[in-house]
Design a protein around this motif. Structure first.
Motif, PDB file in Angstrom:
ATOM      1  N   ASP A  20      -7.449   4.548   2.436  1.00 60.32           N
ATOM      2  CA  ASP A  20      -8.506   4.482   1.420  1.00 60.32           C
ATOM      3  C   ASP A  20      -8.358   3.212   0.583  1.00 60.32           C
ATOM      4  O   ASP A  20      -7.378   3.073  -0.161  1.00 60.32           O
ATOM      5  CB  ASP A  20      -8.435   5.716   0.518  1.00 60.32           C
ATOM      6  N   PRO A  21      -9.294   2.276   0.646  1.00 64.35           N
ATOM      7  CA  PRO A  21      -9.170   1.033  -0.131  1.00 64.35           C
ATOM      8  C   PRO A  21      -9.196   1.258  -1.642  1.00 64.35           C
ATOM      9  O   PRO A  21      -8.749   0.389  -2.399  1.00 64.35           O
ATOM     10  CB  PRO A  21     -10.364   0.201   0.335  1.00 64.35           C
ATOM     11  N   ALA A  22      -9.690   2.399  -2.069  1.00 61.51           N
ATOM     12  CA  ALA A  22      -9.766   2.671  -3.502  1.00 61.51           C
ATOM     13  C   ALA A  22      -8.462   3.247  -4.060  1.00 61.51           C
ATOM     14  O   ALA A  22      -8.306   3.363  -5.278  1.00 61.51           O
ATOM     15  CB  ALA A  22     -10.922   3.637  -3.792  1.00 61.51           C
ATOM     16  N   THR A  23      -7.525   3.619  -3.188  1.00 60.69           N
ATOM     17  CA  THR A  23      -6.243   4.186  -3.639  1.00 60.69           C
ATOM     18  C   THR A  23      -5.185   3.089  -3.628  1.00 60.69           C
ATOM     19  O   THR A  23      -4.702   2.678  -2.564  1.00 60.69           O
ATOM     20  CB  THR A  23      -5.802   5.347  -2.726  1.00 60.69           C
ATOM     21  N   ALA A  24      -4.841   2.610  -4.807  1.00 61.51           N
ATOM     22  CA  ALA A  24      -3.875   1.510  -4.914  1.00 61.51           C
ATOM     23  C   ALA A  24      -2.452   2.017  -4.670  1.00 61.51           C
ATOM     24  O   ALA A  24      -2.132   3.169  -4.989  1.00 61.51           O
ATOM     25  CB  ALA A  24      -3.966   0.868  -6.293  1.00 61.51           C
ATOM     26  N   PRO A  25      -1.584   1.189  -4.122  1.00 56.86           N
ATOM     27  CA  PRO A  25      -0.182   1.595  -3.926  1.00 56.86           C
ATOM     28  C   PRO A  25       0.506   1.829  -5.264  1.00 56.86           C
ATOM     29  O   PRO A  25       0.179   1.177  -6.265  1.00 56.86           O
ATOM     30  CB  PRO A  25       0.433   0.410  -3.179  1.00 56.86           C
ATOM     31  N   ASP A  26       1.431   2.757  -5.289  1.00 61.20           N
ATOM     32  CA  ASP A  26       2.170   3.095  -6.508  1.00 61.20           C
ATOM     33  C   ASP A  26       3.311   2.102  -6.705  1.00 61.20           C
ATOM     34  O   ASP A  26       4.290   2.116  -5.966  1.00 61.20           O
ATOM     35  CB  ASP A  26       2.714   4.520  -6.389  1.00 61.20           C
ATOM     36  N   LEU A  27       3.192   1.245  -7.708  1.00 59.48           N
ATOM     37  CA  LEU A  27       4.232   0.259  -8.003  1.00 59.48           C
ATOM     38  C   LEU A  27       5.045   0.643  -9.238  1.00 59.48           C
ATOM     39  O   LEU A  27       5.701  -0.203  -9.847  1.00 59.48           O
ATOM     40  CB  LEU A  27       3.603  -1.125  -8.211  1.00 59.48           C
ATOM     41  N   LEU A  64       4.802  -8.146  -4.388  1.00 62.62           N
ATOM     42  CA  LEU A  64       4.604  -6.873  -3.693  1.00 62.62           C
ATOM     43  C   LEU A  64       3.130  -6.491  -3.655  1.00 62.62           C
ATOM     44  O   LEU A  64       2.657  -5.897  -2.683  1.00 62.62           O
ATOM     45  CB  LEU A  64       5.427  -5.770  -4.357  1.00 62.62           C
ATOM     46  N   THR A  65       2.388  -6.817  -4.697  1.00 66.23           N
ATOM     47  CA  THR A  65       0.958  -6.532  -4.704  1.00 66.23           C
ATOM     48  C   THR A  65       0.255  -7.254  -3.567  1.00 66.23           C
ATOM     49  O   THR A  65      -0.596  -6.685  -2.865  1.00 66.23           O
ATOM     50  CB  THR A  65       0.329  -6.940  -6.044  1.00 66.23           C
ATOM     51  N   SER A  66       0.617  -8.516  -3.348  1.00 65.33           N
ATOM     52  CA  SER A  66      -0.020  -9.277  -2.266  1.00 65.33           C
ATOM     53  C   SER A  66       0.423  -8.775  -0.892  1.00 65.33           C
ATOM     54  O   SER A  66      -0.384  -8.693   0.036  1.00 65.33           O
ATOM     55  CB  SER A  66       0.296 -10.769  -2.412  1.00 65.33           C
ATOM     56  N   MET A  67       1.695  -8.422  -0.751  1.00 64.12           N
ATOM     57  CA  MET A  67       2.183  -7.934   0.540  1.00 64.12           C
ATOM     58  C   MET A  67       1.566  -6.584   0.910  1.00 64.12           C
ATOM     59  O   MET A  67       1.398  -6.274   2.092  1.00 64.12           O
ATOM     60  CB  MET A  67       3.709  -7.818   0.518  1.00 64.12           C
ATOM     61  N   GLN A 106      -5.926  -9.879   5.946  1.00 64.91           N
ATOM     62  CA  GLN A 106      -6.108 -11.310   5.673  1.00 64.91           C
ATOM     63  C   GLN A 106      -5.713 -11.702   4.253  1.00 64.91           C
ATOM     64  O   GLN A 106      -5.570 -12.901   3.956  1.00 64.91           O
ATOM     65  CB  GLN A 106      -7.554 -11.738   5.941  1.00 64.91           C
ATOM     66  N   ASP A 107      -5.530 -10.716   3.372  1.00 66.71           N
ATOM     67  CA  ASP A 107      -5.150 -11.015   1.991  1.00 66.71           C
ATOM     68  C   ASP A 107      -3.629 -11.060   1.800  1.00 66.71           C
ATOM     69  O   ASP A 107      -3.154 -11.391   0.718  1.00 66.71           O
ATOM     70  CB  ASP A 107      -5.736  -9.970   1.038  1.00 66.71           C
ATOM     71  N   ARG A 108      -2.880 -10.728   2.838  1.00 70.72           N
ATOM     72  CA  ARG A 108      -1.424 -10.718   2.718  1.00 70.72           C
ATOM     73  C   ARG A 108      -0.837 -12.093   3.035  1.00 70.72           C
ATOM     74  O   ARG A 108      -1.403 -12.829   3.841  1.00 70.72           O
ATOM     75  CB  ARG A 108      -0.817  -9.676   3.677  1.00 70.72           C
TER      76      ARG A 108
END
Length: 417
Positions: free
Chosen positions: A229-236, A247-250, A256-258
């Motif tokens: 789900d693109p709307a669910t951001a990873p938990d940092l 880590l946000t970019s990875m 293509q954004d990594r």
């Protein structure tokens, strides 16, 4: 590293390797500690008789071909193999040390500086893999072994040639570890690119820094939904501020954004140098920190060496329980053991085709450290009677040598050169 004894039904020898004990087991096979005729230790993976069919043989043969192709200082090397044996087997370099998941579970998250060192080391190792046209596809904390010469990547059982459309699995089957898997891999996109390993490395570094993965839930279907789900951001949560941009970019949803693995190396290097150290110094600190229990090492230091140089990090904010890093009961410590299969802190195991939901830790890292410290306080000291000369033995001499080596490594890690 401890191993468990061989069972009565275990073979005494596989190929030219004498088997000495069990390291761990996974969905497809058993991993043994073996020894070559020349005395070289090895992790020997043997396919279980119950799963030896044509498909299993093909997958195992593919793993052998990939291990024959891949190389690099951060890769556990193939020693020998036989895919045509009655029980197919392969032997890889034995890496003595825990996997990253077990180390963080026992000692807590790594300091940010050491996470950056780990990131640069693993990204550089992956760059050699990618140059050979290969992808790992299942990078996770359980597949990173913290050996005496630094971290090594294991378990290339799911590895594929980057642009290959060939697959030995069903077209609708997704293999890997869901919480370390990028969205495109979870969605079954083919062909995959090197960006999948960048994302997985991001989950590994997040776990090393915080003790948790970017997504976690006990329901495997809900977990796949969160990942895709693109709307669910990873938990940092708990991530040191200096690591958040990297880590946000990875962990970007779109491949293509990594950053590339080479860009990850450069960013880690820049952040380390911003703290006044060279990356080589940070690598030595990482190896010293992970090769010896921080609690044990701090007791060996003289008063002139600050405890902060080797003391364990404080526990990150958040819930007391954190998820296991390895959701697939795998195996793999290519020389490795699954996180849940063996009671011993094994280093090598093997990986099943499908992942299972993770189980929570029973206690957090801070509680574990407190217990260790309490045990140390409760242990009575040995007192030698006055007038009796100390008895010198080879065992005592070996311990003295290990202690001296540990001290030398600490001092070397602190030197600015």
């Amino acid at each position: 590293m401890q191993t468990t004894p061989l069972n009565p039904g275990d073979p005494a020898q596989i190929g030219d390797f004498e088997l000495l004990g069990r390291i761990g087991q996974g969905g497809m096979g058993q991993v043994y500690l073996g020894e070559s005729p020349g005395g070289e230790p090895a992790a020997v993976k043997v396919i279980k008789p119950s799963v030896v069919d044509s498909t299993a043989r093909l997958r195992f043969a593919q793993e052998i071909r990939i291990l024959q192709t891949v190389w690099g200082a951060r890769i556990a090397q193939l020693l020998d193999a036989d895919a045509d044996a009655e029980q197919p087997w392969l032997a890889t370099e034995y890496v003595e040390g825990p996997d990253l998941g077990r180390h963080v579970m026992s000692h807590g998250p790594l300091p940010a500086l050491l996470v950056l060192s780990l990131g640069a080391t693993l990204a550089e190792g992956l760059s050699y893999v990618h140059k050979q046209g290969l992808l790992h596809r299942d990078l996770k904390p359980a597949n990173i072994l913290l050996g005496p010469n630094g971290p090594k990547i294991i378990d290339f059982g799911l590895a594929v040639f980057a642009e290959s459309n060939a697959s030995l699995t069903a077209t609708d089957m997704v293999v890997g570890t869901p919480s370390c898997m990028p969205p495109e891999q979870a969605n079954g996109v083919k062909p995959l690119t090197s960006a999948v390993d960048v994302y997985a490395l991001g989950t590994v570094l997040l776990f090393a820094a915080t003790g948790h993965l970017p997504y976690y839930t006990n329901n495997i279907h809900a977990l796949f939904h969160m990942v895709t789900d693109p709307a669910t951001a990873p938990d940092l949560t708990g991530t040191p501020s200096e690591l958040v941009p990297l880590l946000t970019s990875m962990l970007s949803h779109r491949a293509q954004d990594r950053p590339t693995v080479n860009e990850v190396v450069k960013q880690c290097r820049a952040l380390v140098e911003a703290q006044g150290l060279k990356l080589a110094q940070a690598r030595r600190r990482l190896t010293t920190y992970t090769a010896t229990s921080p609690q044990d090492l701090s007791t060996l230091l003289p008063a002139s060496v600050p405890e902060s140089a080797v003391s364990p990090p404080s526990a990150p904010p958040g819930p007391a329980d954190v998820p296991l890093p390895d959701e697939s009961s795998p195996a793999s410590r290519s020389t490795h053991a699954p996180a849940s299969a063996s009671p011993a802190p094994a280093s090598h195991a093997e990986s099943p085709a499908q992942a299972e939901p993770p189980a929570p830790f029973a206690e957090n890292a801070q509680d574990h450290r407190t217990a260790l410290q309490q045990n140390a306080q409760d242990t009575p000291r040995r007192i030698r009677p006055v007038g009796r000369a100390p008895v010198r033995s080879l065992r005592h001499s070996a311990q003295a040598r290990r202690t001296a080596q540990q001290l030398r490594e600490v001092y070397a890690a602190r030197a600015r050169f």
